[in-house]
Scaffold this active site. Structure first.
Site, PDB file in Angstrom:
ATOM      1  N   ASP A  16       0.836  -1.203   0.000  1.00 36.36           N
ATOM      2  CA  ASP A  16       0.000   0.000   0.000  1.00 36.36           C
ATOM      3  C   ASP A  16       0.879   1.264   0.000  1.00 36.36           C
ATOM      4  OD1 ASP A  16      -2.314   1.468   0.038  1.00 36.36           O
ATOM      5  OD2 ASP A  16      -2.638   1.283   2.189  1.00 36.36           O
ATOM      6  N   GLY A  19      -0.002   5.434  -4.452  1.00 37.98           N
ATOM      7  CA  GLY A  19      -0.651   6.692  -4.838  1.00 37.98           C
ATOM      8  C   GLY A  19      -0.081   7.869  -4.061  1.00 37.98           C
ATOM      9  N   HIS A  33       2.627   3.379  -9.126  1.00 37.52           N
ATOM     10  CA  HIS A  33       2.498   1.934  -9.380  1.00 37.52           C
ATOM     11  C   HIS A  33       3.740   1.406 -10.104  1.00 37.52           C
ATOM     12  CE1 HIS A  33      -1.431   2.019  -7.754  1.00 37.52           C
ATOM     13  NE2 HIS A  33      -2.022   2.632  -8.765  1.00 37.52           N
ATOM     14  N   TRP A  65     -11.373  -2.616  -8.720  1.00 35.52           N
ATOM     15  CA  TRP A  65     -12.015  -2.351 -10.014  1.00 35.52           C
ATOM     16  C   TRP A  65     -12.799  -1.041  -9.973  1.00 35.52           C
ATOM     17  CZ3 TRP A  65     -10.367  -4.994 -14.007  1.00 35.52           C
ATOM     18  CH2 TRP A  65      -9.986  -6.323 -13.871  1.00 35.52           C
ATOM     19  N   LEU A 127      11.232 -20.437  -5.014  1.00 35.66           N
ATOM     20  CA  LEU A 127      10.294 -19.510  -4.366  1.00 35.66           C
ATOM     21  C   LEU A 127       8.924 -19.643  -5.018  1.00 35.66           C
ATOM     22  CD1 LEU A 127       9.722 -16.979  -2.503  1.00 35.66           C
ATOM     23  CD2 LEU A 127      10.339 -15.572  -4.465  1.00 35.66           C
ATOM     24  N   ARG A 184       2.167  -5.016   6.024  1.00 39.69           N
ATOM     25  CA  ARG A 184       1.375  -4.016   5.304  1.00 39.69           C
ATOM     26  C   ARG A 184       2.140  -2.699   5.347  1.00 39.69           C
ATOM     27  NH1 ARG A 184      -4.799  -2.802   4.382  1.00 39.69           N
ATOM     28  NH2 ARG A 184      -4.508  -0.891   3.208  1.00 39.69           N
TER      29      ARG A 184
END
Ligand code: FPP
Length: 248
Positions: A16, A19, A33, A65, A127, A184
């Site tokens: 995360d 942006g 991204h 989406w 992996l 995260r």
């Protein structure tokens, strides 16, 4: 995790902050991204170096989406580009790629490419790299329930045999251990519908680092944090210590 080992066998990551990273640089979100893709590569390298067997990355959720069409389009292009450009190098490093999520939501060409890549790398051993795309944890659980119901109708499963094992083996990744560690990035402290079933006993590590800035040092910090955790699985401390001594 092996009871005596402090290295996670399976790391899952919610990547995360792309942006915000781009906004801090007055750039469009797609710029973030693209930088996020580099961080993915570095994280894969880090896992290979450390001998971590499985890495599951949350690349695109079923809720993503709903983002602006231009961002979804940019992400799909980046995804296709990554499949074209990165797969050979990953294959040479013996990385097995799998895709989990509602793959039918993607264009036929992306579905085809994902299938090719998964087949091409299926025998690789170093992996397991799982990319969660159009993924939702609740969706996975409801799909498994639907499969179990269909098996009951076909007479292949008894209702009284529907238990955690029967449901769990009707989900992707059932051949892999559940995540030992969830990382995260981006400062939020939530699971966001990721691997809900598999994360019952996963250790959680949250960092404010935005995903494009995540590097091998951040990975090491998370692994070290994990190494200090006591995993009790509902037992008490002396029982888990005894278990570790017994298996040493
Ligand atoms: C979350 O950051 C990130 C995503 C929704 C996409 C993750 C994609 C990548 C890491 C790029 C490469 C992926 C592939 C599969 C090639 P955010 O956009 O929610 O960031 P914000 O919280 O700062 O807005």
């Amino acid at each position: 995790m092996n009871a005596t080992s402090t290295l996670p066998c399976h790391i899952a990551i919610v990547m995360d902050g792309n942006g915000r990273w781009a906004r801090l640089r007055n750039q469009p979100r797609s710029f973030g991204h693209r930088a996020g893709k580099k961080a993915m590569r570095e994280t894969v390298e880090g896992c290979l170096r450390q001998g971590i067997g499985t890495l599951t990355l949350f690349a695109f959720s079923s809720e993503n989406w709903q983002r602006p069409e231009s961002e979804v389009r940019a992400l799909m292009a980046l995804f296709m580009n990554a499949l074209d450009k990165e797969v050979d190098a990953l294959h040479e490093q013996s990385v097995r790629l799998r895709f989990i999520g509602d793959l039918e939501a993607f264009s036929k060409s992306l579905q085809c490419r994902m299938h090719e890549v998964a087949t091409h790398t299926a025998k690789n051993k170093k992996l397991n790299l799982n990319l969660a795309v159009s993924y939702g944890g609740r969706w996975v659980i409801s799909q498994a329930a639907r499969r179990a119901a269909a098996d009951v109708v076909r007479g292949e499963l008894k209702i009284e045999d529907i238990d955690e094992v029967a449901l769990g083996c009707r989900m992707n990744l059932s051949d892999l251990p559940p995540p030992d560690l969830l990382i995260r990035t981006g400062g939020e402290h939530r699971i966001s519908n990721f691997l809900l079933w598999q994360m019952a006993y996963t250790e959680l590590h949250f960092t404010d680092t935005l995903w494009p800035d995540f590097d091998r040092h951040c990975l090491q910090k998370a692994v070290d944090d994990y190494g200090r955790r006591e995993r009790r699985y509902g037992r008490i401390g002396s029982q888990t210590t005894r278990r570790q001594q017994d298996s040493a």
